[in-house]
Design a protein around this motif. Structure first.
Motif, PDB file in Angstrom:
ATOM      1  N   ALA A 192     -11.374  11.824  -3.083  1.00  0.00           N
ATOM      2  CA  ALA A 192     -10.004  12.322  -3.125  1.00  0.00           C
ATOM      3  C   ALA A 192      -9.641  12.878  -1.754  1.00  0.00           C
ATOM      4  CB  ALA A 192      -9.861  13.414  -4.198  1.00  0.00           C
ATOM      5  N   LYS A 193      -8.362  13.263  -1.591  1.00  0.00           N
ATOM      6  CA  LYS A 193      -7.902  13.744  -0.286  1.00  0.00           C
ATOM      7  C   LYS A 193      -8.686  14.955   0.196  1.00  0.00           C
ATOM      8  CE  LYS A 193      -3.158  12.091   0.105  1.00  0.00           C
ATOM      9  NZ  LYS A 193      -2.939  11.346  -1.129  1.00  0.00           N
ATOM     10  N   PHE A 249       0.882  -1.154   0.000  1.00  0.00           N
ATOM     11  CA  PHE A 249       0.000   0.000   0.000  1.00  0.00           C
ATOM     12  C   PHE A 249       0.924   1.208   0.000  1.00  0.00           C
ATOM     13  CE2 PHE A 249      -2.657   3.121   2.509  1.00  0.00           C
ATOM     14  CZ  PHE A 249      -3.502   3.433   1.452  1.00  0.00           C
ATOM     15  N   ALA A 250       0.702   2.135  -0.941  1.00  0.00           N
ATOM     16  CA  ALA A 250       1.677   3.211  -1.144  1.00  0.00           C
ATOM     17  C   ALA A 250       0.997   4.575  -1.207  1.00  0.00           C
ATOM     18  CB  ALA A 250       2.478   2.945  -2.427  1.00  0.00           C
ATOM     19  N   PRO A 251       0.543   5.104  -0.065  1.00  0.00           N
ATOM     20  CA  PRO A 251      -0.084   6.422  -0.065  1.00  0.00           C
ATOM     21  C   PRO A 251       0.951   7.548  -0.106  1.00  0.00           C
ATOM     22  CG  PRO A 251       0.043   5.592   2.168  1.00  0.00           C
ATOM     23  CD  PRO A 251       0.589   4.508   1.280  1.00  0.00           C
ATOM     24  N   SER A 252       0.495   8.721  -0.493  1.00  0.00           N
ATOM     25  CA  SER A 252       1.307   9.928  -0.385  1.00  0.00           C
ATOM     26  C   SER A 252       0.893  10.660   0.885  1.00  0.00           C
ATOM     27  CB  SER A 252       1.097  10.845  -1.595  1.00  0.00           C
ATOM     28  OG  SER A 252       1.483  10.202  -2.791  1.00  0.00           O
ATOM     29  N   PRO A 253       1.823  10.999   1.767  1.00  0.00           N
ATOM     30  CA  PRO A 253       1.462  11.645   3.032  1.00  0.00           C
ATOM     31  C   PRO A 253       1.202  13.140   2.854  1.00  0.00           C
ATOM     32  CG  PRO A 253       3.822  11.309   2.945  1.00  0.00           C
ATOM     33  CD  PRO A 253       3.265  10.693   1.694  1.00  0.00           C
ATOM     34  N   THR A 254       0.164  13.437   2.051  1.00  0.00           N
ATOM     35  CA  THR A 254      -0.171  14.832   1.757  1.00  0.00           C
ATOM     36  C   THR A 254      -1.593  15.175   2.183  1.00  0.00           C
ATOM     37  OG1 THR A 254      -0.835  14.194  -0.493  1.00  0.00           O
ATOM     38  CG2 THR A 254       1.438  14.947  -0.188  1.00  0.00           C
ATOM     39  N   GLY A 255      -2.240  14.271   2.912  1.00  0.00           N
ATOM     40  CA  GLY A 255      -3.605  14.514   3.355  1.00  0.00           C
ATOM     41  C   GLY A 255      -4.132  13.303   4.091  1.00  0.00           C
ATOM     42  N   ASP A 288      -4.463   5.420  11.246  1.00  0.00           N
ATOM     43  CA  ASP A 288      -5.711   4.937  10.659  1.00  0.00           C
ATOM     44  C   ASP A 288      -5.585   3.480  10.213  1.00  0.00           C
ATOM     45  OD1 ASP A 288      -7.049   7.322  11.023  1.00  0.00           O
ATOM     46  OD2 ASP A 288      -6.645   8.077   9.013  1.00  0.00           O
ATOM     47  N   LEU A 289      -4.466   3.140   9.585  1.00  0.00           N
ATOM     48  CA  LEU A 289      -4.272   1.762   9.130  1.00  0.00           C
ATOM     49  C   LEU A 289      -4.217   0.803  10.306  1.00  0.00           C
ATOM     50  CD1 LEU A 289      -1.618   2.461   6.346  1.00  0.00           C
ATOM     51  CD2 LEU A 289      -4.032   1.889   5.996  1.00  0.00           C
ATOM     52  N   ASP A 290      -3.572   1.243  11.376  1.00  0.00           N
ATOM     53  CA  ASP A 290      -3.507   0.419  12.576  1.00  0.00           C
ATOM     54  C   ASP A 290      -4.904   0.214  13.159  1.00  0.00           C
ATOM     55  OD1 ASP A 290      -1.879  -0.859  14.784  1.00  0.00           O
ATOM     56  OD2 ASP A 290      -2.867   0.707  15.944  1.00  0.00           O
ATOM     57  N   TRP A 291      -5.702   1.275  13.185  1.00  0.00           N
ATOM     58  CA  TRP A 291      -7.075   1.177  13.694  1.00  0.00           C
ATOM     59  C   TRP A 291      -7.905   0.223  12.838  1.00  0.00           C
ATOM     60  CZ3 TRP A 291     -11.734   2.986  11.394  1.00  0.00           C
ATOM     61  CH2 TRP A 291     -12.852   2.910  12.234  1.00  0.00           C
ATOM     62  N   LEU A 292      -7.656   0.211  11.527  1.00  0.00           N
ATOM     63  CA  LEU A 292      -8.385  -0.693  10.636  1.00  0.00           C
ATOM     64  C   LEU A 292      -7.969  -2.151  10.821  1.00  0.00           C
ATOM     65  CD1 LEU A 292      -8.326   1.446   7.363  1.00  0.00           C
ATOM     66  CD2 LEU A 292     -10.375   0.801   8.665  1.00  0.00           C
ATOM     67  N   GLY A 293      -6.914  -2.370  11.598  1.00  0.00           N
ATOM     68  CA  GLY A 293      -6.473  -3.732  11.855  1.00  0.00           C
ATOM     69  C   GLY A 293      -5.523  -4.284  10.822  1.00  0.00           C
ATOM     70  N   LEU A 303      -6.285   9.911   5.166  1.00  0.00           N
ATOM     71  CA  LEU A 303      -6.733   8.655   4.559  1.00  0.00           C
ATOM     72  C   LEU A 303      -8.251   8.689   4.459  1.00  0.00           C
ATOM     73  CD1 LEU A 303      -5.036   5.991   3.891  1.00  0.00           C
ATOM     74  CD2 LEU A 303      -6.141   5.042   5.921  1.00  0.00           C
ATOM     75  N   HIS A 304      -8.795   8.420   3.263  1.00  0.00           N
ATOM     76  CA  HIS A 304     -10.248   8.408   3.123  1.00  0.00           C
ATOM     77  C   HIS A 304     -10.734   7.006   2.736  1.00  0.00           C
ATOM     78  CE1 HIS A 304      -9.818   8.390  -1.224  1.00  0.00           C
ATOM     79  NE2 HIS A 304      -9.188   9.537  -1.218  1.00  0.00           N
TER      80      HIS A 304
END
Length: 283
Positions: free
Chosen positions: A253-254, A8-14, A61-66, A16-17
Motif C-alpha cells: 500500500a502507499k 492507469f488511474a492512481p490517486s495522487p496521495t502518496g 516514476d512512470l516515465d522512468w519505467l519507460g 508509486l510502489h
C-alpha cells in the motif's frame, strides 16, 4: 469491440510502489501488444489528500519505467460538477437517499476498497428518508434494492479475463445487497465523490474498453456495472490481476514507502529490475 483502450488511474496521495508499477506496466504492455491506447488518469477527487507534488512524482516514476501514455493526463477533480449532475439523475429516479452517518464512516466508504479493510455492512438506518430531508453534511447513498429492481429481471453481465475469475459474471441481486449494500456516492459540502461513481463514469467518458486493476476490487465491480447500466453506458471488459505482496504475504500500500519506486531507483535499480521483481517479462 474495436480499438483496445485501457488506463492507469492512481490517486495522487502518496508514492508509486511496486504494486502500482505492476498494474501500470501490465496495462501498458497489453495496450501496446494490441496496438491500442494507454491513458493516464489522476483520481484526485479527495481534495484534501491529493497533492500536485505526488502527481508529479508518479508521472516521473512512470516515465522512468519507460511507460508512454496517449493524450493528456485526465484529472477527476475538475469533473466533480459533472459527477454531481449525474447524481441528480439518480435522485430524480428515486434511487438516492440522504444519510447522516458519521463523517469517518462516510470518508471510508467513498474511498477505493482496500484488501483487509472491512467496512461494516450498512444496516439501512437512513433508508426511506426523502431527498427533501437532506441536511448539510449528509451523504447520498444508492438504494441498491431499488436500483436492481429498476434494471428488471435481465440483470447485467460483465466479462472478466483475470486469473481465477475469467468468464461472464451475471450480477446476483441477493449477493450484491448482502455483500455491497447501499453504497455512499457523495457527501454534500465537501465535494467528495465516491471512487465507484467517478471511476465508472470516467471509464465510459474516456472510451475505456478494458479495465485492468487489482483483484481486491473484483467484488465491487458489480456496483460500477449497475451504475453504467442505469445510465445506458457501455460496460468495459474487466481484468483483475494478482496483487503484489511483501515477504509476509501482505498487499503493498502507499504507506509502504520502503517499496516505493523512487527508492528502488535511488538505490540503483533499473526499470528491468522492477519488471523482474513483479514477474513481468523484460521489454
Amino acid at each position: 469491440m474495436g480499438e483496445f483502450v485501457t488506463r492507469f488511474a492512481p490517486s495522487p496521495t502518496g508514492p508509486l510502489h511496486l504494486g502500482h508499477a505492476y498494474s501500470a506496466m501490465l496495462a501498458h504492455d497489453r495496450a501496446r501488444a494490441a496496438g491500442g491506447r494507454f491513458l493516464l488518469r489522476m483520481e484526485d477527487t479527495d481534495l484534501q489528500r491529493s497533492k500536485p507534488e505526488w502527481e508529479a512524482a508518479i508521472i516521473a516514476d512512470l516515465d522512468w519505467l519507460g511507460l508512454t501514455f496517449d493524450g493528456p493526463v485526465h484529472r477527476q477533480s475538475p469533473k466533480i460538477p459533472d459527477y454531481n449532475r449525474r447524481l441528480e439523475g439518480l435522485a430524480d429516479a428515486g434511487l438516492l437517499y440522504p444519510c447522516s452517518c458519521s463523517r469517518g464512516d462516510i470518508r471510508a466508504a467513498v474511498s477505493a476498497p482496500q484488501e483487509g479493510v472491512v467496512h461494516p455492512h450498512y444496516p439501512g438506518t437512513c433508508r426511506g428518508r426523502p431527498m427533501s430531508d437532506r441536511q448539510p453534511g449528509d451523504a447520498l447513498r444508492l438504494d441498491l434494492g431499488r436500483a436492481l429492481a429498476r434494471l428488471g429481471p435481465d440483470l447485467p453481465v460483465f466479462a472478466e479475463t483475470g486469473p481465477g475469475q475469467a468468464g461472464d459474471h451475471r450480477i446476483d441481486p441477493d449477493q450484491a445487497i448482502t455483500r455491497i449494500g447501499d453504497i455512499v456516492l457523495s457527501r454534500k459540502g465537501e465535494d467528495i465523490v465516491a471512487y465507484f461513481l467517478a471511476s465508472a463514469f470516467d471509464d465510459a467518458d474516456q472510451g475505456i474498453t478494458h479495465v485492468i486493476r487489482g483483484e481486491d476490487l473484483f467484488d465491487f465491480t458489480p456496483v460500477q456495472v449497475i451504475l453504467l447500466h442505469l445510465f445506458g453506458l457501455p460496460v468495459p471488459v474487466y481484468h483483475h490481476h494478482r496483487l503484489i505482496r511483501d515477504e509476509a504475504g501482505k498487499r503493498l500500500a502507499k504507506r509502504d514507502d520502503a517499496r516505493a519506486i523512487a527508492k528502488f531507483r535511488d538505490e540503483g535499480a533499473s526499470p528491468q529490475d522492477i519488471r523482474a521483481r513483479v514477474g513481468l517479462l523484460p521489454v
